[in-house]
Motif scaffolding. Structure first.
Motif, PDB file in Angstrom:
ATOM      1  N   THR A 154       0.749  -1.023   0.494  1.00  6.80           N
ATOM      2  CA  THR A 154      -0.050   0.252   0.014  1.00  6.80           C
ATOM      3  C   THR A 154       0.922   1.525   0.205  1.00  6.80           C
ATOM      4  OG1 THR A 154      -2.079  -1.183   1.080  1.00  6.80           O
ATOM      5  CG2 THR A 154      -2.068   1.006   1.112  1.00  6.80           C
ATOM      6  N   GLU A 155       1.886   1.219   0.978  1.00  7.61           N
ATOM      7  CA  GLU A 155       2.873   2.520   1.184  1.00  7.61           C
ATOM      8  C   GLU A 155       3.803   2.485  -0.751  1.00  7.61           C
ATOM      9  OE1 GLU A 155       3.405   2.077   5.903  1.00  7.61           O
ATOM     10  OE2 GLU A 155       4.647   1.083   3.777  1.00  7.61           O
ATOM     11  N   ASN A 156       3.729   1.809  -1.106  1.00  3.17           N
ATOM     12  CA  ASN A 156       4.356   1.658  -2.490  1.00  3.17           C
ATOM     13  C   ASN A 156       3.367   2.072  -3.584  1.00  3.17           C
ATOM     14  OD1 ASN A 156       7.680   0.404  -2.989  1.00  3.17           O
ATOM     15  ND2 ASN A 156       7.075  -1.007  -1.539  1.00  3.17           N
ATOM     16  N   VAL A 157       2.510   2.023  -3.596  1.00  2.00           N
ATOM     17  CA  VAL A 157       1.864   2.162  -4.414  1.00  2.00           C
ATOM     18  C   VAL A 157       1.141   3.261  -3.676  1.00  2.00           C
ATOM     19  CG1 VAL A 157      -0.831   1.726  -5.563  1.00  2.00           C
ATOM     20  CG2 VAL A 157       0.724  -0.187  -4.811  1.00  2.00           C
ATOM     21  N   ALA A 158       0.965   3.905  -2.585  1.00  2.00           N
ATOM     22  CA  ALA A 158       0.536   5.409  -1.924  1.00  2.00           C
ATOM     23  C   ALA A 158       1.106   6.386  -2.738  1.00  2.00           C
ATOM     24  CB  ALA A 158      -0.009   5.235  -1.035  1.00  2.00           C
ATOM     25  N   ASP A 159       2.380   5.963  -3.700  1.00  2.00           N
ATOM     26  CA  ASP A 159       3.621   6.498  -3.904  1.00  2.00           C
ATOM     27  C   ASP A 159       3.875   7.559  -4.745  1.00  2.00           C
ATOM     28  OD1 ASP A 159       5.456   6.941  -1.072  1.00  2.00           O
ATOM     29  OD2 ASP A 159       7.421   5.557  -1.858  1.00  2.00           O
ATOM     30  N   GLY A 160       2.807   6.899  -5.826  1.00  2.00           N
ATOM     31  CA  GLY A 160       2.447   7.301  -7.078  1.00  2.00           C
ATOM     32  C   GLY A 160       1.970   8.716  -6.476  1.00  2.00           C
ATOM     33  N   LEU A 161       1.195   8.515  -5.904  1.00  2.00           N
ATOM     34  CA  LEU A 161       0.203   9.750  -5.693  1.00  2.00           C
ATOM     35  C   LEU A 161       0.798  10.887  -5.099  1.00  2.00           C
ATOM     36  CD1 LEU A 161      -2.714   8.254  -5.030  1.00  2.00           C
ATOM     37  CD2 LEU A 161      -2.571   9.544  -7.078  1.00  2.00           C
TER      38      LEU A 161
ATOM     39  N   ARG B 183      -4.264   9.217  -0.366  1.00  2.00           N
ATOM     40  CA  ARG B 183      -3.330   8.245  -1.057  1.00  2.00           C
ATOM     41  C   ARG B 183      -3.757   6.541  -0.736  1.00  2.00           C
ATOM     42  NH1 ARG B 183       0.367  12.559   0.285  1.00  2.00           N
ATOM     43  NH2 ARG B 183       0.815  11.464   1.892  1.00  2.00           N
ATOM     44  N   ARG B 184      -3.760   6.492   0.711  1.00  2.00           N
ATOM     45  CA  ARG B 184      -4.286   5.195   1.330  1.00  2.00           C
ATOM     46  C   ARG B 184      -5.327   4.092   0.552  1.00  2.00           C
ATOM     47  NH1 ARG B 184      -2.186   1.554   4.740  1.00  2.00           N
ATOM     48  NH2 ARG B 184      -3.891   0.184   5.374  1.00  2.00           N
ATOM     49  N   GLU B 185      -6.316   5.569   0.600  1.00  2.00           N
ATOM     50  CA  GLU B 185      -7.694   4.899  -0.079  1.00  2.00           C
ATOM     51  C   GLU B 185      -7.592   4.236  -1.481  1.00  2.00           C
ATOM     52  OE1 GLU B 185     -10.706   7.818   0.903  1.00  2.00           O
ATOM     53  OE2 GLU B 185     -10.686   7.366   3.075  1.00  2.00           O
ATOM     54  N   ARG B 186      -6.516   5.081  -1.961  1.00  2.00           N
ATOM     55  CA  ARG B 186      -6.740   4.617  -3.906  1.00  2.00           C
ATOM     56  C   ARG B 186      -5.732   3.617  -3.674  1.00  2.00           C
ATOM     57  NH1 ARG B 186      -6.783  10.975  -6.503  1.00  2.00           N
ATOM     58  NH2 ARG B 186      -6.173   8.946  -8.495  1.00  2.00           N
ATOM     59  N   ALA B 187      -4.515   3.755  -2.776  1.00  2.00           N
ATOM     60  CA  ALA B 187      -3.353   2.672  -2.964  1.00  2.00           C
ATOM     61  C   ALA B 187      -3.939   1.475  -3.014  1.00  2.00           C
ATOM     62  CB  ALA B 187      -2.688   3.502  -2.152  1.00  2.00           C
ATOM     63  N   VAL B 188      -5.110   1.073  -2.103  1.00  2.00           N
ATOM     64  CA  VAL B 188      -5.463   0.293  -2.108  1.00  2.00           C
ATOM     65  C   VAL B 188      -6.075  -0.291  -2.747  1.00  2.00           C
ATOM     66  CG1 VAL B 188      -7.444  -1.363  -0.119  1.00  2.00           C
ATOM     67  CG2 VAL B 188      -5.541   0.518   1.005  1.00  2.00           C
ATOM     68  N   ALA B 189      -7.520   0.587  -3.199  1.00  2.00           N
ATOM     69  CA  ALA B 189      -8.244   0.835  -4.827  1.00  2.00           C
ATOM     70  C   ALA B 189      -7.452  -0.233  -5.507  1.00  2.00           C
ATOM     71  CB  ALA B 189      -8.888   2.139  -4.890  1.00  2.00           C
ATOM     72  N   ALA B 190      -5.947   0.541  -6.109  1.00  2.00           N
ATOM     73  CA  ALA B 190      -5.475  -0.107  -6.818  1.00  2.00           C
ATOM     74  C   ALA B 190      -5.135  -1.501  -6.569  1.00  2.00           C
ATOM     75  CB  ALA B 190      -4.627   1.505  -7.109  1.00  2.00           C
ATOM     76  N   LEU B 191      -4.089  -1.577  -5.751  1.00  2.00           N
ATOM     77  CA  LEU B 191      -3.904  -3.275  -5.424  1.00  2.00           C
ATOM     78  C   LEU B 191      -5.688  -4.269  -5.483  1.00  2.00           C
ATOM     79  CD1 LEU B 191      -1.968  -2.001  -2.616  1.00  2.00           C
ATOM     80  CD2 LEU B 191      -1.229  -2.980  -4.650  1.00  2.00           C
ATOM     81  N   GLU B 192      -6.617  -3.751  -5.580  1.00  2.00           N
ATOM     82  CA  GLU B 192      -7.451  -4.429  -5.667  1.00  2.00           C
ATOM     83  C   GLU B 192      -8.230  -4.538  -6.835  1.00  2.00           C
ATOM     84  OE1 GLU B 192     -10.549  -2.304  -3.276  1.00  2.00           O
ATOM     85  OE2 GLU B 192      -9.881  -3.508  -1.689  1.00  2.00           O
TER      86      GLU B 192
ATOM     87  N   ALA C 254       1.919   2.380 -11.135  1.00  2.00           N
ATOM     88  CA  ALA C 254       1.668   3.284 -12.027  1.00  2.00           C
ATOM     89  C   ALA C 254       0.283   3.475 -12.132  1.00  2.00           C
ATOM     90  CB  ALA C 254       1.467   2.523 -13.179  1.00  2.00           C
ATOM     91  N   VAL C 255      -0.714   2.676 -12.409  1.00  6.05           N
ATOM     92  CA  VAL C 255      -1.717   3.580 -12.881  1.00  6.05           C
ATOM     93  C   VAL C 255      -3.065   4.244 -11.464  1.00  6.05           C
ATOM     94  CG1 VAL C 255      -1.726   1.913 -14.353  1.00  6.05           C
ATOM     95  CG2 VAL C 255      -3.025   1.080 -12.169  1.00  6.05           C
ATOM     96  N   VAL C 256      -2.747   4.635 -10.244  1.00  7.97           N
ATOM     97  CA  VAL C 256      -3.204   4.723  -8.929  1.00  7.97           C
ATOM     98  C   VAL C 256      -2.989   6.079  -9.227  1.00  7.97           C
ATOM     99  CG1 VAL C 256      -1.169   5.453  -8.156  1.00  7.97           C
ATOM    100  CG2 VAL C 256      -3.052   4.947  -6.630  1.00  7.97           C
ATOM    101  N   GLY C 257      -2.167   7.610 -10.344  1.00  9.50           N
ATOM    102  CA  GLY C 257      -3.531   7.858 -10.687  1.00  9.50           C
ATOM    103  C   GLY C 257      -4.045   8.627 -11.912  1.00  9.50           C
ATOM    104  N   GLU C 258      -4.469   7.361 -12.085  1.00 12.15           N
ATOM    105  CA  GLU C 258      -4.750   7.137 -13.547  1.00 12.15           C
ATOM    106  C   GLU C 258      -4.702   8.064 -14.573  1.00 12.15           C
ATOM    107  OE1 GLU C 258      -8.967   8.182 -12.434  1.00 12.15           O
ATOM    108  OE2 GLU C 258      -9.597   6.653 -10.699  1.00 12.15           O
TER     109      GLU C 258
END
Length: 241
Positions: free
Chosen positions: A100-107, A117-126, A154-158
């Motif tokens: 989650t923290e790695n993905v959130a870094d994309g934002l 950022r955390r909420e969107r990161a979890v959604a992206a991982l799902e 890479a896609v968390v920021g759409e």
């Protein structure tokens, strides 16, 4: 259709080495393109230029209507944050951080709050099938799972454009096929995807192939309707999740 990316007569010179030689290329919204070529063909240099990590020596690069040669470094950073996502062969994950923290870094540079950022990161991982790995760290993940985390980041920021540099190169066959399937699913959902690869078989499975050699586009081919349908079906069924 609208061009997401346009290169016109782009060159890149490093000292005495001409890495790109008059590259002209247009990619429309929603395309799935393989940029293929042997080592030294210029495909990685082109990726860096497209991703605004490097500036061309001459020619123009336009991303979502913005001529990048006219933008300051800060404006380029903003353009990358809003419109371009990167997936690399070797993942580039922070070893001590959770998925989650790695993905959130994309934002980080988008002005989004920490909680969002955390909420969107979890959604992206799902979205990439890793809902059960959100609190795992890279050493607890398989190679294929690490690449999925990298794709989620890479896609968390759409982004409008997703650039994947040898995304299956560090994976075994099954994991690589699953990652390719995921890229196809993202493209089917509307993301424009460029896959940089030396893998001719992978490139042949995608609808459009741009072949590079000696810093220039040697061939740019698009499958006919029948072949395109077959390639999409093959892409979607290469491997079960």
């Amino acid at each position: 259709m609208t061009a997401v990316l346009e290169l016109h007569d782009v060159t890149r010179v490093y000292g005495d080495v001409q890495a790109l030689r008059g590259v002209t290329l247009s990619v429309e919204a929603g395309e799935l393109v393989a940029v293929v070529g042997p080592s030294g063909s210029g495909k990685s240099t082109m990726l860096n230029v497209i991703g605004t990590l490097d500036r061309p020596s001459s020619g123009t690069v336009t991303i979502t209507g913005h001529d990048v040669s006219t933008l300051s470094d800060d404006a380029l950073s903003a353009l990358r944050a809003q419109h371009v996502g990167f997936v690399f062969q070797h993942f580039h994950l922070q070893a001590g951080a959770t998925a989650t923290e790695n993905v959130a870094d994309g934002l980080l540079y988008t002005g989004v709050s920490r909680r969002a950022r955390r909420e969107r990161a979890v959604a992206a991982l799902e979205r990439v099938g890793l809902a059960h790995r959100v609190d795992h760290r890279p050493h607890q993940l398989s190679g294929g799972e690490k690449q999925r985390v990298a794709i989620a980041r890479a896609v968390v920021g759409e982004p409008t454009l997703l650039l994947a540099d040898e995304p299956t190169g560090a994976l075994d066959t099954a994991a690589g096929a699953a990652v390719l399937e995921l890229l196809c699913e993202l493209n089917d959902a509307g993301t424009t995807v460029l896959v940089i690869t030396h893998d001719l078989e992978l490139a042949a499975s995608l609808p459009r192939q741009v072949r590079m050699r000696d810093g220039a586009v040697e061939e740019d081919s698009t499958s006919d309707a029948t072949a395109l349908a077959a390639s999409i079906r093959a892409c979607a069924t290469r491997s079960p999740r």
